[in-house]
Design an enzyme around this catalytic site. Structure first.
Site, PDB file in Angstrom:
ATOM      1  N   LEU A 197      46.243  84.545   9.920  1.00  0.00           N
ATOM      2  CA  LEU A 197      45.238  85.248  10.730  1.00  0.00           C
ATOM      3  C   LEU A 197      44.546  84.207  11.605  1.00  0.00           C
ATOM      4  O   LEU A 197      43.832  83.347  11.106  1.00  0.00           O
ATOM      5  CB  LEU A 197      44.248  85.970   9.812  1.00  0.00           C
ATOM      6  CG  LEU A 197      44.900  86.969   8.828  1.00  0.00           C
ATOM      7  CD1 LEU A 197      43.891  87.492   7.822  1.00  0.00           C
ATOM      8  CD2 LEU A 197      45.565  88.115   9.570  1.00  0.00           C
ATOM      9  N   ASN A 198      44.794  84.287  12.912  1.00  0.00           N
ATOM     10  CA  ASN A 198      44.389  83.223  13.837  1.00  0.00           C
ATOM     11  C   ASN A 198      43.542  83.777  14.986  1.00  0.00           C
ATOM     12  O   ASN A 198      43.670  83.357  16.123  1.00  0.00           O
ATOM     13  CB  ASN A 198      45.673  82.542  14.384  1.00  0.00           C
ATOM     14  CG  ASN A 198      45.383  81.365  15.287  1.00  0.00           C
ATOM     15  OD1 ASN A 198      44.539  80.528  14.972  1.00  0.00           O
ATOM     16  ND2 ASN A 198      46.049  81.293  16.427  1.00  0.00           N
ATOM     17  N   GLY A 199      42.668  84.743  14.652  1.00  0.00           N
ATOM     18  CA  GLY A 199      41.896  85.388  15.717  1.00  0.00           C
ATOM     19  C   GLY A 199      40.526  84.783  15.957  1.00  0.00           C
ATOM     20  O   GLY A 199      39.845  85.137  16.918  1.00  0.00           O
ATOM     21  N   GLY A 200      40.101  83.844  15.081  1.00  0.00           N
ATOM     22  CA  GLY A 200      38.715  83.351  15.142  1.00  0.00           C
ATOM     23  C   GLY A 200      38.520  82.137  16.033  1.00  0.00           C
ATOM     24  O   GLY A 200      39.411  81.297  16.172  1.00  0.00           O
TER      25      GLY A 200
ATOM     26  N   GLN B 219      46.046  91.004  17.916  1.00  0.00           N
ATOM     27  CA  GLN B 219      45.368  92.143  17.331  1.00  0.00           C
ATOM     28  C   GLN B 219      44.706  92.933  18.464  1.00  0.00           C
ATOM     29  O   GLN B 219      44.655  92.478  19.609  1.00  0.00           O
ATOM     30  CB  GLN B 219      44.350  91.701  16.287  1.00  0.00           C
ATOM     31  CG  GLN B 219      43.156  90.943  16.819  1.00  0.00           C
ATOM     32  CD  GLN B 219      42.220  90.499  15.698  1.00  0.00           C
ATOM     33  OE1 GLN B 219      42.074  89.329  15.440  1.00  0.00           O
ATOM     34  NE2 GLN B 219      41.569  91.428  15.035  1.00  0.00           N
TER      35      GLN B 219
ATOM     36  N   GLY C  70      38.266  92.771  13.519  1.00  0.00           N
ATOM     37  CA  GLY C  70      38.466  92.353  12.127  1.00  0.00           C
ATOM     38  C   GLY C  70      39.942  92.343  11.772  1.00  0.00           C
ATOM     39  O   GLY C  70      40.780  92.920  12.465  1.00  0.00           O
TER      40      GLY C  70
ATOM     41  N   ASN D 103      44.168  83.473   5.766  1.00  0.00           N
ATOM     42  CA  ASN D 103      43.365  82.950   6.878  1.00  0.00           C
ATOM     43  C   ASN D 103      43.867  81.551   7.232  1.00  0.00           C
ATOM     44  O   ASN D 103      44.134  80.744   6.334  1.00  0.00           O
ATOM     45  CB  ASN D 103      41.884  82.850   6.476  1.00  0.00           C
ATOM     46  CG  ASN D 103      41.277  84.208   6.179  1.00  0.00           C
ATOM     47  OD1 ASN D 103      41.867  85.234   6.499  1.00  0.00           O
ATOM     48  ND2 ASN D 103      40.125  84.219   5.552  1.00  0.00           N
TER      49      ASN D 103
ATOM     50  N   ASP E  54      42.276  79.097   8.220  1.00  0.00           N
ATOM     51  CA  ASP E  54      41.367  78.013   7.806  1.00  0.00           C
ATOM     52  C   ASP E  54      41.332  77.822   6.286  1.00  0.00           C
ATOM     53  O   ASP E  54      40.558  77.012   5.779  1.00  0.00           O
ATOM     54  CB  ASP E  54      39.951  78.247   8.356  1.00  0.00           C
ATOM     55  CG  ASP E  54      39.276  79.486   7.780  1.00  0.00           C
ATOM     56  OD1 ASP E  54      39.859  80.130   6.882  1.00  0.00           O
ATOM     57  OD2 ASP E  54      38.167  79.820   8.238  1.00  0.00           O
TER      58      ASP E  54
ATOM     59  N   LYS F 146      34.769  76.827   6.448  1.00  0.00           N
ATOM     60  CA  LYS F 146      33.896  77.704   7.236  1.00  0.00           C
ATOM     61  C   LYS F 146      32.748  76.924   7.871  1.00  0.00           C
ATOM     62  O   LYS F 146      32.198  77.319   8.872  1.00  0.00           O
ATOM     63  CB  LYS F 146      33.296  78.809   6.345  1.00  0.00           C
ATOM     64  CG  LYS F 146      34.316  79.660   5.615  1.00  0.00           C
ATOM     65  CD  LYS F 146      35.098  80.542   6.558  1.00  0.00           C
ATOM     66  CE  LYS F 146      36.088  81.423   5.821  1.00  0.00           C
ATOM     67  NZ  LYS F 146      37.071  82.043   6.721  1.00  0.00           N
TER      68      LYS F 146
END
Length: 509
Positions: free
Chosen positions: A114-117, A191, A222, A251, A253, A396
């Site tokens: 998941l690389n959307g942040g 996404q 999300g 995730n 990270d 985080k």
């Protein structure tokens, strides 16, 4: 004495059924207005983009409709049931696959990150995945190294799939070009991109489809959006056609989320564990994880309970380590054909997380989001697996970055492992003051080298504090510089179970 007019007036007072009818009419009106606005936005898009925008609009409309029905309503706390026997599997009881078995297992796997942040919370521009973590390597570098090593070691061809957002896609595409010489198949998909909603009018802020011209009006909804976006991208169908059976999602990270061959064998090895379609890795909750989602039995189904769904009066119960021992690492193993079935059948009714935001101009907006783990109730044979804490190593904050950059961990082939010199397996609790340490740039200026923390239990640093090189911290160390004070720890300092406060400056001469 009541007049005829008084009686008439009283007859016009709203009864409960009138109120319900009013609410229903308001919802209906809000949905019609939203559909009109979405249609107007879509009409501003170039012809070539209209089909994908139509798909996204339909997804958003379904989400909005459910929001109007249930909002972000908390669940009924009294209906939480005890977890049934076997709901959480024991990792330690799993067997390692044989060498000849491994290649076959890996041929059925795909790794999804998941690389959307963005890295904005740590003061960085661009995708979080390109923050340098260790030895000059980024989260993305380490992920690619891990899979490259897996493929080389076992002669396999495990593909890597990145779920980007409109915030991270352009930068990620530029970065992954540098992996062209590496023997690893990388796919990407985006996404959804949904419009933020004005809290008062319940209408989209966006007036046209040119996202880059009005980026504040849009948001990625999300990681629960993964399922529909993955299927819509065509990648799900492609991977199934290649004989892939399971995806491992985590995730980007979380540096502990590496491919685990024991878990893979559980799912598709000789035991097949009763055809598990959805497996969630959970680990022991500590004081640092009290806000993390947990597994519950609710309405006779295993479900993920997130903080946002907890009634206000039960928040402390939710945080209790005694009541809920485990929390969700967001490392998930899901059967690909099951994703195709659940999305095709329209059964993906994930709990809505209402995320309120206030702009600098005072405008209140809402984002409707969902969590990827919430889908476990939609699959057959869902269960949890209690994994070692080492499989949850997220970054985080800069305090997490300090841990993974330190001598607490060794790095090999993209994977971090706790140093054998650490006497106990728990990680130290590190708290760094927001005002001076929250941004990566500031953090690196104040820690020119990361201290030796092999024997550290707890560190709190607050205020204007700078560390010299080759500092050693042991036990519990608290360093506080009050307002207007400054503490410079000289190189070579050793602090064990110490509280340091006031002014301290060692000047070289």
């Amino acid at each position: 004495m009541l007049t005829v007019d008084d009686k008439k007036a009283r007859g016009h007072q709203r009864s409960p059924s009138d109120t319900q009818a009013f609410k229903e009419r308001t919802k209906r009106d809000a949905l019609i207005e939203l559909e009109n606005e979405l249609s107007n936005i879509a009409s501003t898009a170039p012809q070539i983009e209209r089909e994908s925008i139509k798909l996204q609009n339909e997804g958003f409309k379904r989400l909005f409709e459910r929001f109007l029905e249930v909002g972000g309503a908390p669940l009924n706390w009294d209906q939480i049931q005890k977890l049934p026997e076997g709901a959480i599997k024991d990792y330690d009881s799993l067997k390692d696959p044989g060498t000849e078995e491994i290649k076959e297992l890996l041929s059925k796997l795909v790794v999804i990150k998941l690389n959307g942040g963005l890295g904005t919370s740590m003061g960085c521009h661009g995708p979080k995945s390109v923050i340098t973590v260790r030895n000059g390597l980024t989260f993305l570098d380490l992920t690619v190294q891990q899979i490259e090593n897996l493929n080389k070691t076992f002669g396999s061809n495990v593909p890597l799939v990145l779920m980007n957002s409109f915030n991270t896609d352009d930068d990620t595409q530029k970065i992954i070009r540098k992996y062209k010489g590496i023997d690893i198949e990388i796919h990407t998909f985006n996404q959804s991109c949904y419009p933020r909603i004005n809290k008062e009018s319940l209408l989209p802020l966006a007036k046209h489809s040119r996202i880059s011209e009005d980026i504040e009006a849009w948001y990625p909804p999300g990681h629960g959006d993964f399922y529909e976006s993955f299927r819509n991208s065509g990648l799900l169908k492609l991977l199934i056609s290649q004989g892939r059976q399971y995806c491992f999602i985590s995730n980007i990270d979380n540096l502990g989320a590496t491919v685990d061959l024991r878990i893979l064998r559980l799912l598709i090895g000789p035991e097949k564990a009763g055809e598990i379609e959805f497996l969630m890795e959970v680990t022991d909750k500590t004081r640092a994880d009290v806000k993390g989602g947990t597994l519950i039995q609710y309405e006779n189904k295993l479900r993920l309970l997130e903080m946002a769904q907890v009634p206000k009066e039960h928040v402390e119960d939710f945080k209790s380590v005694k009541t809920f021992k485990y929390f969700n690492t967001n490392n998930l193993w899901i059967k690909l054909q099951a994703i195709d079935r659940v999305v095709s059948d329209g059964n993906m009714d994930l709990e809505i997380i209402v995320n309120p935001k206030t702009f600098e101009n005072g405008l209140n907006v809402i984002q409707l989001e969902t969590a990827v783990g919430a889908a476990m109730k939609c699959f057959n044979g869902s269960c949890g697996i209690h994994v070692p804490r080492s499989r949850f190593l997220p970054v985080k904050k800069t305090s997490d970055l300090m841990l993974v950059m330190s001598n607490l961990y060794t790095l090999r082939n993209g994977s971090l492992a706790m140093s054998p010199q650490r006497m106990f397996p728990t990680t130290p609790l590190v708290k760094l003051g927001d005002n001076h340490f929250s941004k990566v740039k500031e953090f690196l200026e104040r820690f020119p080298t990361i201290p030796d923390i092999l024997e550290l239990d707890h560190l709190t640093v607050s205020g204007d504090v700078t560390f010299g090189s080759k500092v050693t911290l042991k036990g519990t160390v608290i360093i506080i510089a009050n307002q207007g004070e400054r503490i410079d720890l000289p190189s070579g300092t050793i602090l064990e179970n110490k509280i340091v406060s006031g002014n301290l400056r060692i000047l070289s001469h």
